[in-house]
Design a protein around this motif. Structure first.
Motif, short mmCIF file in Angstrom:
data_model
loop_
_atom_site.label_atom_id
_atom_site.label_comp_id
_atom_site.label_asym_id
_atom_site.label_seq_id
_atom_site.Cartn_x
_atom_site.Cartn_y
_atom_site.Cartn_z
N ASP A 74 0.84 -1.20 0.00
CA ASP A 74 0.00 0.00 0.00
C ASP A 74 0.88 1.25 0.00
N ILE A 118 -2.11 12.23 -5.40
CA ILE A 118 -3.19 11.24 -5.36
C ILE A 118 -3.60 10.84 -6.77
N ILE A 119 -3.81 11.83 -7.63
CA ILE A 119 -4.25 11.55 -9.00
C ILE A 119 -3.20 10.73 -9.75
N ARG A 121 -0.73 8.82 -8.50
CA ARG A 121 -0.55 7.47 -7.97
C ARG A 121 -1.69 6.56 -8.41
N LYS A 122 -2.91 7.09 -8.41
CA LYS A 122 -4.05 6.28 -8.86
C LYS A 122 -3.92 5.94 -10.34
N ASN A 123 -3.48 6.92 -11.15
CA ASN A 123 -3.29 6.67 -12.59
C ASN A 123 -2.22 5.61 -12.83
N LYS A 126 -1.60 2.56 -8.29
CA LYS A 126 -1.18 2.39 -6.89
C LYS A 126 -2.38 2.52 -5.95
N ARG A 127 -2.23 1.95 -4.77
CA ARG A 127 -3.31 1.95 -3.78
C ARG A 127 -2.94 2.90 -2.65
N VAL A 128 -3.42 4.13 -2.72
CA VAL A 128 -3.15 5.13 -1.68
C VAL A 128 -4.16 4.96 -0.56
N ARG A 129 -3.68 4.68 0.67
CA ARG A 129 -4.57 4.29 1.75
C ARG A 129 -4.68 5.32 2.87
N TYR A 153 -11.43 11.84 -2.20
CA TYR A 153 -10.89 10.61 -2.77
C TYR A 153 -11.05 9.40 -1.86
N ILE A 155 -9.85 8.85 1.23
CA ILE A 155 -8.59 8.47 1.86
C ILE A 155 -8.55 9.05 3.27
#
Length: 373
Positions: A74, A118-119, A121-123, A126-129, A153, A155
């Motif tokens: 994560d 965030i944008i 990492r998601k693209n 990746k799983r930003v927790r 988002y 989070i």
């Protein structure tokens, strides 16, 4: 000549009756009346309902990450300009820190860089927790914006207020905005219990989960039964005795820290190349540490050595996490503004026990140095 220390603990040692009471009642472990009193004082002061006491601010961050369910692989977004304790618990769990740079007004996490991270990492799949902003040196971050981005988002925000007890914005106290809040009672903090920290949550069941992990994850059973990995993060009743005593003068301690900042600002701001951590108009900083910026790293080093010769202790501004050897390969989103803060910044003596004479001696030494630069 006495050494003027950076942030020395300030105690009232004339009343030992509370310690005697705890000892007589044999309340020296993680259960006791002073633990409950200290929790109550903190909860009322911060206007929060769910607060647990643990062995450190670091352990409290670790427990928050455990409660979220962070797993290996994560990602957790963390402010780069901070002490390693904000980031290390991410690595404890095998997760990957992603660092975000600072904005110029507060020196804290820049909400624009946060959303960019965030944008991106998601693209990248990746799983930003989680998100860990910090109220650096007691200065409130742009926390309302950061929490709003977290909500946008989905989070959770773990608000590191280790240095910010007593700081607030128009919307509330630092530590009470995020899904979790973290405090520290280390020896150099506004209130010290010799060590220790607190975890604030918005959910009672989440706090119970954190307490479960903090006391070795003992399953309900007549014997010691363990199905999960636990930790020894207990906070003792004796630490709480000191916390309760310290809390009686919390406003005085904060006011004396702010007095130190105001003294330095009034004496040094006329020097055109010295600047201070400003903050946002309307926010209240406890001014845990006062830091100044100088023109370049060589001037900082020369001033540090000059003050050392005059028996005045200083510290550099935190070295950003994304340029630390441990974390140099982690993803980073920012413009390296915090690197310039590290290179050009120096923290001045700011303890609540400093006398006016000590503040004047420090500021005069800086003025004397500047006349020869």
């Amino acid at each position: 000549m006495d050494l003027i220390k950076l942030s020395e603990p300030e105690f009232q040692v004339d009343n030992l009756a509370a310690f005697q009471c705890a000892l007589l009642n044999k309340e020296v472990g993680y259960v006791g009346t002073y633990i409950e009193e200290f929790k109550s004082l903190l909860g009322d002061y911060l206007n929060v309902g769910n607060l647990g006491l643990f062995s450190s601010g670091t352990s409290s961050i670790h427990l928050a990450l455990l409660a979220i369910g962070i797993e290996p692989g994560d990602e957790v977004i963390c402010q780069s300009l901070t002490f390693a304790a904000s980031a290390n618990p991410i690595s404890y769990l095998g997760a990957n820190p992603v660092f975000v740079g600072s904005e110029t007004s507060t020196w804290n996490m820049d909400p624009d860089f946060l959303e960019e991270a965030i944008i991106d990492r998601k693209n990248k799949g990746k799983r930003v927790r989680a998100i860990i902003p910090v109220h650096l040196y007691g200065m409130p971050a742009r926390i309302k914006e950061i929490v709003a981005i977290g909500e946008k988002y989905g989070i959770p925000v773990i608000e590191d207020a280790a240095e910010a007890l007593g700081s607030f914005t128009a919307e509330g106290m630092c530590g009470a905005f995020g899904d979790f809040g973290i405090l520290s009672f280390n020896a150099n903090k506004i209130i010290t219990t010799g060590g220790g920290g607190a975890l604030i949550t918005k959910d009672k069941l989440v706090l119970e989960k954190a307490c479960f992990f903090a006391l070795q994850a003992k399953d309900p059973a007549p014997h010691y039964e363990h199905s999960r990995l636990g930790y020894n993060y207990a906070f003792s009743n004796l630490n709480s005795v000191l916390g309760v005593q310290q809390f009686g003068d919390i406003e005085g301690k904060i006011n004396r820290r702010r007095r130190a900042f105001n003294h330095y600002f009034e004496r040094l701001s006329a020097i055109e190349y010295i600047s201070f951590q400003k903050g946002i108009i309307g926010d209240f900083s406890n001014r845990w540490l006062t830091s100044i910026l100088l023109p370049d790293a060589s001037t900082v080093n020369e001033l540090k050595q000059y003050l050392e010769r005059n028996h005045i202790e200083t510290r550099p501004v935190w070295k950003p996490m994304h340029i630390q050897p441990l974390y140099k390969n982690c993803a980073y989103y920012g413009d390296d503004f915090e690197v310039s803060l590290f290179e050009k910044g120096i923290c001045l003596p700011s303890g609540s026990g400093l006398t006016i004479d000590q503040l004047e001696r420090t500021s005069q030494a800086i003025l004397d140095f500047c006349r020869h630069v």
